[in-house]
Scaffold this active site. Structure first.
Site, PDB file in Angstrom:
ATOM      1  N   SER A 223      -5.171   2.454   1.673  1.00 34.21           N
ATOM      2  CA  SER A 223      -4.858   3.145   2.984  1.00 34.21           C
ATOM      3  C   SER A 223      -5.366   2.114   3.823  1.00 34.21           C
ATOM      4  CB  SER A 223      -5.240   4.619   2.824  1.00 34.21           C
ATOM      5  OG  SER A 223      -6.815   4.675   2.912  1.00 34.21           O
TER       6      SER A 223
ATOM      7  N   HIS B 251      -4.665   8.021  -2.869  1.00 30.77           N
ATOM      8  CA  HIS B 251      -5.360   7.796  -4.033  1.00 30.77           C
ATOM      9  C   HIS B 251      -5.051   8.337  -5.378  1.00 30.77           C
ATOM     10  CE1 HIS B 251      -8.583   6.031  -0.944  1.00 30.77           C
ATOM     11  NE2 HIS B 251      -7.549   5.025  -1.433  1.00 30.77           N
TER      12      HIS B 251
ATOM     13  N   GLU C  74      -9.672  12.411   0.574  1.00 35.49           N
ATOM     14  CA  GLU C  74     -10.897  12.605   0.153  1.00 35.49           C
ATOM     15  C   GLU C  74     -11.573  13.753   0.568  1.00 35.49           C
ATOM     16  OE1 GLU C  74     -12.926   9.233   1.423  1.00 35.49           O
ATOM     17  OE2 GLU C  74     -11.360   7.838   0.941  1.00 35.49           O
TER      18      GLU C  74
ATOM     19  N   GLU D  36     -10.879   6.785  -6.750  1.00 33.91           N
ATOM     20  CA  GLU D  36     -12.015   6.822  -6.477  1.00 33.91           C
ATOM     21  C   GLU D  36     -13.310   7.460  -7.188  1.00 33.91           C
ATOM     22  OE1 GLU D  36     -12.873   7.269  -2.130  1.00 33.91           O
ATOM     23  OE2 GLU D  36     -11.798   5.573  -1.750  1.00 33.91           O
TER      24      GLU D  36
ATOM     25  N   ASP E  17     -12.159  12.992   4.361  1.00 32.91           N
ATOM     26  CA  ASP E  17     -11.444  11.775   5.034  1.00 32.91           C
ATOM     27  C   ASP E  17      -9.936  12.255   4.660  1.00 32.91           C
ATOM     28  OD1 ASP E  17      -9.961   9.704   6.020  1.00 32.91           O
ATOM     29  OD2 ASP E  17     -10.947   8.278   4.420  1.00 32.91           O
TER      30      ASP E  17
ATOM     31  N   GLU F  72     -13.787  12.241   8.778  1.00 28.50           N
ATOM     32  CA  GLU F  72     -13.345  10.870   9.043  1.00 28.50           C
ATOM     33  C   GLU F  72     -11.584  10.775   9.260  1.00 28.50           C
ATOM     34  OE1 GLU F  72     -14.707   8.184   5.738  1.00 28.50           O
ATOM     35  OE2 GLU F  72     -12.732   6.680   6.181  1.00 28.50           O
TER      36      GLU F  72
ATOM     37  N   ASP G 221     -12.235   5.292  11.144  1.00 26.84           N
ATOM     38  CA  ASP G 221     -12.130   4.194  10.114  1.00 26.84           C
ATOM     39  C   ASP G 221     -10.715   3.444  10.380  1.00 26.84           C
ATOM     40  OD1 ASP G 221     -11.398   2.552   7.884  1.00 26.84           O
ATOM     41  OD2 ASP G 221     -10.839   4.380   6.490  1.00 26.84           O
TER      42      ASP G 221
ATOM     43  N   LYS H   3     -16.709  -1.149   6.923  1.00 30.19           N
ATOM     44  CA  LYS H   3     -16.084  -1.913   5.718  1.00 30.19           C
ATOM     45  C   LYS H   3     -16.125  -3.394   6.005  1.00 30.19           C
ATOM     46  CE  LYS H   3     -12.846   1.713   4.363  1.00 30.19           C
ATOM     47  NZ  LYS H   3     -11.414   2.401   4.737  1.00 30.19           N
TER      48      LYS H   3
ATOM     49  N   HIS I 157     -17.096   1.809   0.803  1.00 35.55           N
ATOM     50  CA  HIS I 157     -16.460   0.894  -0.212  1.00 35.55           C
ATOM     51  C   HIS I 157     -15.145   1.136   0.012  1.00 35.55           C
ATOM     52  CE1 HIS I 157     -14.980   5.028  -2.616  1.00 35.55           C
ATOM     53  NE2 HIS I 157     -15.129   4.970  -1.370  1.00 35.55           N
TER      54      HIS I 157
ATOM     55  N   LYS J 278     -20.380   6.156   1.698  1.00 33.92           N
ATOM     56  CA  LYS J 278     -19.507   6.770   0.692  1.00 33.92           C
ATOM     57  C   LYS J 278     -18.848   5.546  -0.079  1.00 33.92           C
ATOM     58  CE  LYS J 278     -15.063   6.393   3.034  1.00 33.92           C
ATOM     59  NZ  LYS J 278     -13.720   6.937   3.010  1.00 33.92           N
TER      60      LYS J 278
HETATM   61  O1  LIG Z   1      -9.760   5.303   3.490  1.00 38.12           O
HETATM   62  C1  LIG Z   1     -10.657   4.993   3.223  1.00 38.12           C
HETATM   63  O2  LIG Z   1     -11.792   5.323   3.883  1.00 38.12           O
HETATM   64  C2  LIG Z   1     -10.890   4.079   1.874  1.00 38.12           C
HETATM   65  C3  LIG Z   1     -12.105   4.328   1.168  1.00 38.12           C
HETATM   66  O3  LIG Z   1     -12.389   5.316   0.820  1.00 38.12           O
HETATM   67  O4  LIG Z   1      -9.908   4.062   1.095  1.00 38.12           O
HETATM   68  P1  LIG Z   1      -9.101   2.702   1.110  1.00 38.12           P
HETATM   69  O5  LIG Z   1     -10.181   1.814   0.520  1.00 38.12           O
HETATM   70  O6  LIG Z   1      -7.912   2.803   0.238  1.00 38.12           O
HETATM   71  O7  LIG Z   1      -8.676   2.088   2.555  1.00 38.12           O
HETATM   72 MG   LIG Z   2     -10.870   6.043   5.493  1.00 37.49          MG
END
Ligand SMILES: O=C(O)[C@@H](CO)OP(=O)(O)O
Ligand SMILES: [Mg+2]
Length: 425
Positions: A41, A154, A163, A204, A241, A285, A312, A337, A365, A388
């Protein structure tokens, strides 16, 4: 210290997709290596991964070109040179790439080299990575936010939100916190079994059952917290999230996986307001989508005083987007990230800017991870207080928890556990 060798190969991430591993050696023989993770995502403004687009290999997801960029151009520019420090190395990499989003050399190639250099320097100086990056004050262990139910992109289930995380904050140490988190995770497994629900896991490592509503996930988790002997909200809280950029559809939020219903931005804010009143949620989030800046300003005004609101997709660990957020009153925390921006220096600068503005920093992560544990050291280096990195049942996730357990042990009496105070409110 001059760089004497730089190499890379194509390795695998936890989804079985290829990714870049880089090795770097310094003239005193110190080595460092690193593997770049990958998201599913992803935010629209993330630094660009370089993928091969050769449909005959890995369905077009190979990274041989990115590997070649490390072995060719980057090695050509760096081997024999002494960058002197991390920020000079990272600046060199950005200049060599020459694009605003690292598209030419590939952020996946650049980040692997940047982290490999940090590790080689830490080895050369004979200090742990978290201390090399964070200095002597890097002694705070983060609260682990364990993603115990997976949905959205996911998992192949009926859950819209990506999440559902448990936050075992009422602990005296990281080790105790992880134990509490795992006990709840195991209690949840028993509960799912008792309800005849699937205990297969998503990307995850959280369970990914088909549920009759998005609330049911919360209710099951609260029951599991109690069954494990903890008090929801006092010992173990919740973090979410929902990754709502994935639900954004013609200016509305669409519940694609459950019932195809739609909500306006204002109606989404009402949903979160209602959930905050009913459930012990300490962190939300991406409650709204990356393009919904107005909605984000509104939710921050309305709910920012009672919960940590983490950007994010809307920020993508990008200092320019963060600055816009600060100006417009968007969010009160940022997800960090490294592969969204592409170098160690820019990642740490973004976190520093957030802190200076009073924003929380939440290290993360990606859903496609590897055994690389860089983010564990980064979380301690930044002293950001929460991380996380998935649930506690897949090796690429437990690798980070295990690294944090080792760091806590190594710090001994100096270690401090962040606890509830790490969450903005
Ligand atoms: O959305 C998120 O925060 C992440 C990690 O949990 O997912 P992805 O790495 O798929 O962007
Ligand atoms: Mg996110």
């Amino acid at each position: 210290m001059r760089i004497t060798r730089l190499d890379a190969i194509e390795v695998l991430d936890s989804r079985g997709n290829p990714t870049v591993e880089a090795w770097l050696q310094l003239e005193d023989g110190s080595e460092g290596s690193a593997i770049t993770p990958a998201g599913a995502s992803t935010g629209a403004n993330e630094a660009a991964e370089l993928r091969d687009e050769d449909p005959t290999r890995y369905g077009g997801r190979g990274v041989q070109k990115a590997v070649e960029q490390v072995r060719g151009e980057m090695a050509g520019a760096l081997v024999g040179k002494d960058p002197g420090d991390q920020s000079t190395l990272d600046l060199l990499l950005c200049e060599l790439d020459g694009t605003p989003n690292k598209a030419r050399l590939g952020a996946n190639a650049i980040l692997a080299v940047s982290i490999a250099y940090a590790r080689a320097c830490a080895h050369s100086l004979q200090v742990p990575l978290y201390r090399h990056l964070g200095g002597d004050d890097a002694v705070v262990l983060p609260v682990p936010c364990l993603n115990v139910i997976n949905g959205g992109r996911h998992a192949d289930n009926t859950v819209d939100f990506q999440e559902y995380k448990i936050v075992p904050h009422h602990a005296t140490s990281f080790a105790e916190s992880i134990r509490m988190g795992e006990e709840v995770f195991h209690a949840l497994k028993k509960l799912l079994q008792a309800h005849g629900l699937s205990t297969g896991v998503g990307d995850e490592g959280g369970f990914a059952p088909n549920l009759h509503s998005n609330e049911q996930a919360i209710e099951l988790i609260l029951e599991a917290i109690t069954a494990a002997g903890y008090r929801p909200g006092d010992d173990v809280s919740l973090a979410l999230d929902p990754a709502t950029s994935e639900m954004w559809h013609h200016g509305r939020y669409r519940f694609f996986k459950s019932n195809q219903s739609e909500r306006t931005s204002a109606a989404m804010i009402d949903l979160w307001d209602d959930w905050l009143q009913r459930y012990p949620i300490v962190l939300l989030e991406d409650p709204l989508a990356e393009n919904d800046w107005e909605g984000w300003a509104q939710i921050t005004q309305q709910l920012g005083g009672q919960v940590e609101l983490v950007g994010d997709d809307i920020f993508c660990t990008n200092p320019d987007l963060l600055q816009r957020g600060i100006r417009e009153g968007v969010a009160n925390a940022i997800l960090i990230k490294p592969n969204q921006i592409g170098t160690v220096t820019e990642t740490m600068e973004c976190a520093a800017q957030a802190k200076a503005a009073g924003y929380g920093c939440y290290v993360s992560h990606r859903s496609g991870e590897t055994e690389d544990t860089f983010i564990a050291d980064l979380a301690v280096a930044l002293g950001c207080g929460h991380i996380k990195t998935g649930s506690g049942c897949r090796g690429e996730r437990t690798a980070k928890f295990n690294r944090l357990l080792r760091i806590e042990h190594e710090l001994g009496e100096r270690a401090r556990f962040a606890g509830r105070a790490a969450f903005v409110r």
